[in-house]
Write a protein that holds these residues in place. Structure first.
Motif, PDB file in Angstrom:
ATOM      1  N   ASP A 152      30.369  38.236  47.117  1.00  0.00           N
ATOM      2  CA  ASP A 152      30.681  39.628  46.783  1.00  0.00           C
ATOM      3  C   ASP A 152      31.818  39.737  45.777  1.00  0.00           C
ATOM      4  O   ASP A 152      32.050  40.799  45.215  1.00  0.00           O
ATOM      5  N   ASP A 153      32.540  38.635  45.577  1.00  0.00           N
ATOM      6  CA  ASP A 153      33.641  38.634  44.616  1.00  0.00           C
ATOM      7  C   ASP A 153      33.483  37.436  43.683  1.00  0.00           C
ATOM      8  O   ASP A 153      34.091  36.386  43.873  1.00  0.00           O
ATOM      9  N   PRO A 154      32.612  37.616  42.639  1.00  0.00           N
ATOM     10  CA  PRO A 154      32.274  36.479  41.777  1.00  0.00           C
ATOM     11  C   PRO A 154      33.487  35.866  41.079  1.00  0.00           C
ATOM     12  O   PRO A 154      33.489  34.668  40.796  1.00  0.00           O
ATOM     13  N   VAL A 155      34.515  36.680  40.823  1.00  0.00           N
ATOM     14  CA  VAL A 155      35.695  36.154  40.130  1.00  0.00           C
ATOM     15  C   VAL A 155      36.457  35.194  41.052  1.00  0.00           C
ATOM     16  O   VAL A 155      36.782  34.063  40.668  1.00  0.00           O
ATOM     17  N   ALA A 156      36.687  35.650  42.287  1.00  0.00           N
ATOM     18  CA  ALA A 156      37.373  34.788  43.269  1.00  0.00           C
ATOM     19  C   ALA A 156      36.532  33.551  43.550  1.00  0.00           C
ATOM     20  O   ALA A 156      37.056  32.434  43.691  1.00  0.00           O
ATOM     21  N   GLN A 157      35.214  33.751  43.605  1.00  0.00           N
ATOM     22  CA  GLN A 157      34.298  32.646  43.893  1.00  0.00           C
ATOM     23  C   GLN A 157      34.374  31.601  42.792  1.00  0.00           C
ATOM     24  O   GLN A 157      34.493  30.401  43.057  1.00  0.00           O
ATOM     25  N   SER A 158      34.338  32.059  41.560  1.00  0.00           N
ATOM     26  CA  SER A 158      34.328  31.104  40.452  1.00  0.00           C
ATOM     27  C   SER A 158      35.691  30.433  40.272  1.00  0.00           C
ATOM     28  O   SER A 158      35.781  29.252  39.938  1.00  0.00           O
ATOM     29  N   ARG A 159      36.750  31.175  40.580  1.00  0.00           N
ATOM     30  CA  ARG A 159      38.092  30.567  40.512  1.00  0.00           C
ATOM     31  C   ARG A 159      38.224  29.472  41.581  1.00  0.00           C
ATOM     32  O   ARG A 159      38.739  28.385  41.322  1.00  0.00           O
ATOM     33  N   ALA A 160      37.716  29.754  42.761  1.00  0.00           N
ATOM     34  CA  ALA A 160      37.773  28.754  43.841  1.00  0.00           C
ATOM     35  C   ALA A 160      36.934  27.532  43.472  1.00  0.00           C
ATOM     36  O   ALA A 160      37.345  26.390  43.696  1.00  0.00           O
ATOM     37  N   TRP A 174      38.769  25.388  41.064  1.00  0.00           N
ATOM     38  CA  TRP A 174      39.877  24.693  41.737  1.00  0.00           C
ATOM     39  C   TRP A 174      39.344  23.499  42.523  1.00  0.00           C
ATOM     40  O   TRP A 174      39.883  22.396  42.457  1.00  0.00           O
ATOM     41  N   VAL A 175      38.260  23.705  43.265  1.00  0.00           N
ATOM     42  CA  VAL A 175      37.684  22.626  44.076  1.00  0.00           C
ATOM     43  C   VAL A 175      37.106  21.527  43.177  1.00  0.00           C
ATOM     44  O   VAL A 175      37.249  20.336  43.466  1.00  0.00           O
ATOM     45  N   LEU A 176      36.482  21.933  42.073  1.00  0.00           N
ATOM     46  CA  LEU A 176      35.932  20.943  41.134  1.00  0.00           C
ATOM     47  C   LEU A 176      37.040  20.032  40.607  1.00  0.00           C
ATOM     48  O   LEU A 176      36.890  18.815  40.558  1.00  0.00           O
ATOM     49  N   ASP A 177      38.161  20.635  40.256  1.00  0.00           N
ATOM     50  CA  ASP A 177      39.266  19.837  39.735  1.00  0.00           C
ATOM     51  C   ASP A 177      39.819  18.900  40.815  1.00  0.00           C
ATOM     52  O   ASP A 177      40.112  17.731  40.546  1.00  0.00           O
ATOM     53  N   LEU A 178      39.902  19.423  42.043  1.00  0.00           N
ATOM     54  CA  LEU A 178      40.354  18.593  43.166  1.00  0.00           C
ATOM     55  C   LEU A 178      39.422  17.393  43.344  1.00  0.00           C
ATOM     56  O   LEU A 178      39.859  16.250  43.510  1.00  0.00           O
ATOM     57  N   MET A 179      38.107  17.653  43.298  1.00  0.00           N
ATOM     58  CA  MET A 179      37.124  16.578  43.486  1.00  0.00           C
ATOM     59  C   MET A 179      37.253  15.545  42.379  1.00  0.00           C
ATOM     60  O   MET A 179      37.115  14.338  42.604  1.00  0.00           O
ATOM     61  N   TYR A 180      37.518  16.038  41.179  1.00  0.00           N
ATOM     62  CA  TYR A 180      37.688  15.123  40.045  1.00  0.00           C
ATOM     63  C   TYR A 180      38.924  14.249  40.260  1.00  0.00           C
ATOM     64  O   TYR A 180      38.866  13.028  40.110  1.00  0.00           O
ATOM     65  N   GLN A 181      40.031  14.872  40.648  1.00  0.00           N
ATOM     66  CA  GLN A 181      41.263  14.107  40.887  1.00  0.00           C
ATOM     67  C   GLN A 181      41.058  13.065  41.988  1.00  0.00           C
ATOM     68  O   GLN A 181      41.485  11.925  41.862  1.00  0.00           O
TER      69      GLN A 181
END
Ligand SMILES: Cc1cc2nc3c(=O)[nH]c(=O)nc-3n(C[C@H](O)[C@H](O)[C@H](O)COP(=O)(O)O)c2cc1C
Length: 137
Positions: free
Chosen positions: A115-123, A126-133
């Protein structure tokens, strides 16, 4: 063949006792199958949720996506990022993170917030970068 990337979050259906063994089994099979199909990426498991990043030929990703959706070990799959990819970020196929940290779990939960695509995409970013690290040695 053009490269595609797909990142999704899902709800684990694994019984808490024995979940880690089950995740190990998923990983073991996935590593071999993904290598054959030219797929790279990473899997994150918080105890409650999975997040998976897949990179590779579009046909291989579409084929796996169909199987993932009927796999009873998880449910409620929400695609978070899907599109063409210039260059792979994950050079292998790995478990990027496994653990119950609230810090990580809270961000993963936001990925279900359709319901909140902006918050969803920001999260998701963030998770993608964490997974990369986490995937780096
Ligand atoms: C969270 C999760 C992640 C998975 N990741 C992969 C994967 O990266 N590659 C793969 O081949 N199978 C993966 N699987 C397993 C597939 O859903 C499916 O069982 C597997 O492709 C074998 O399908 P088949 O026996 O119908 O050929 C995953 C399953 C789960 C629950």
């Amino acid at each position: 063949m053009p490269l595609t990337m797909l990142m999704y979050a899902s709800i684990s259906r694994l019984p808490p006792e024995g979940a880690m063994l089950a995740v190990e089994a998923i990983l073991k099979r996935a590593r071999a199958r993904n290598a054959r199909r030219g797929l790279t990426g990473a899997l994150l498991f918080t105890g409650q949720h999975f997040v998976q990043v897949l990179e590779g030929p579009a046909a291989a990703i579409d084929g796996l996506w169909g199987k993932l959706q009927t796999d009873p070990r998880h449910e409620g799959l929400v695609p978070a990022i899907h599109g063409p990819l210039q260059k792979r970020r994950f050079d292998n196929w790995a478990m990027s993170y496994s653990g119950p940290s609230q810090f990580v779990s809270k961000r993963v939960q936001l990925m279900f917030n359709v319901d909140d695509p902006v918050a969803q995409s920001r999260a998701a970013d963030w998770v993608l970068d964490l997974m990369y690290q986490f995937s780096k040695p």
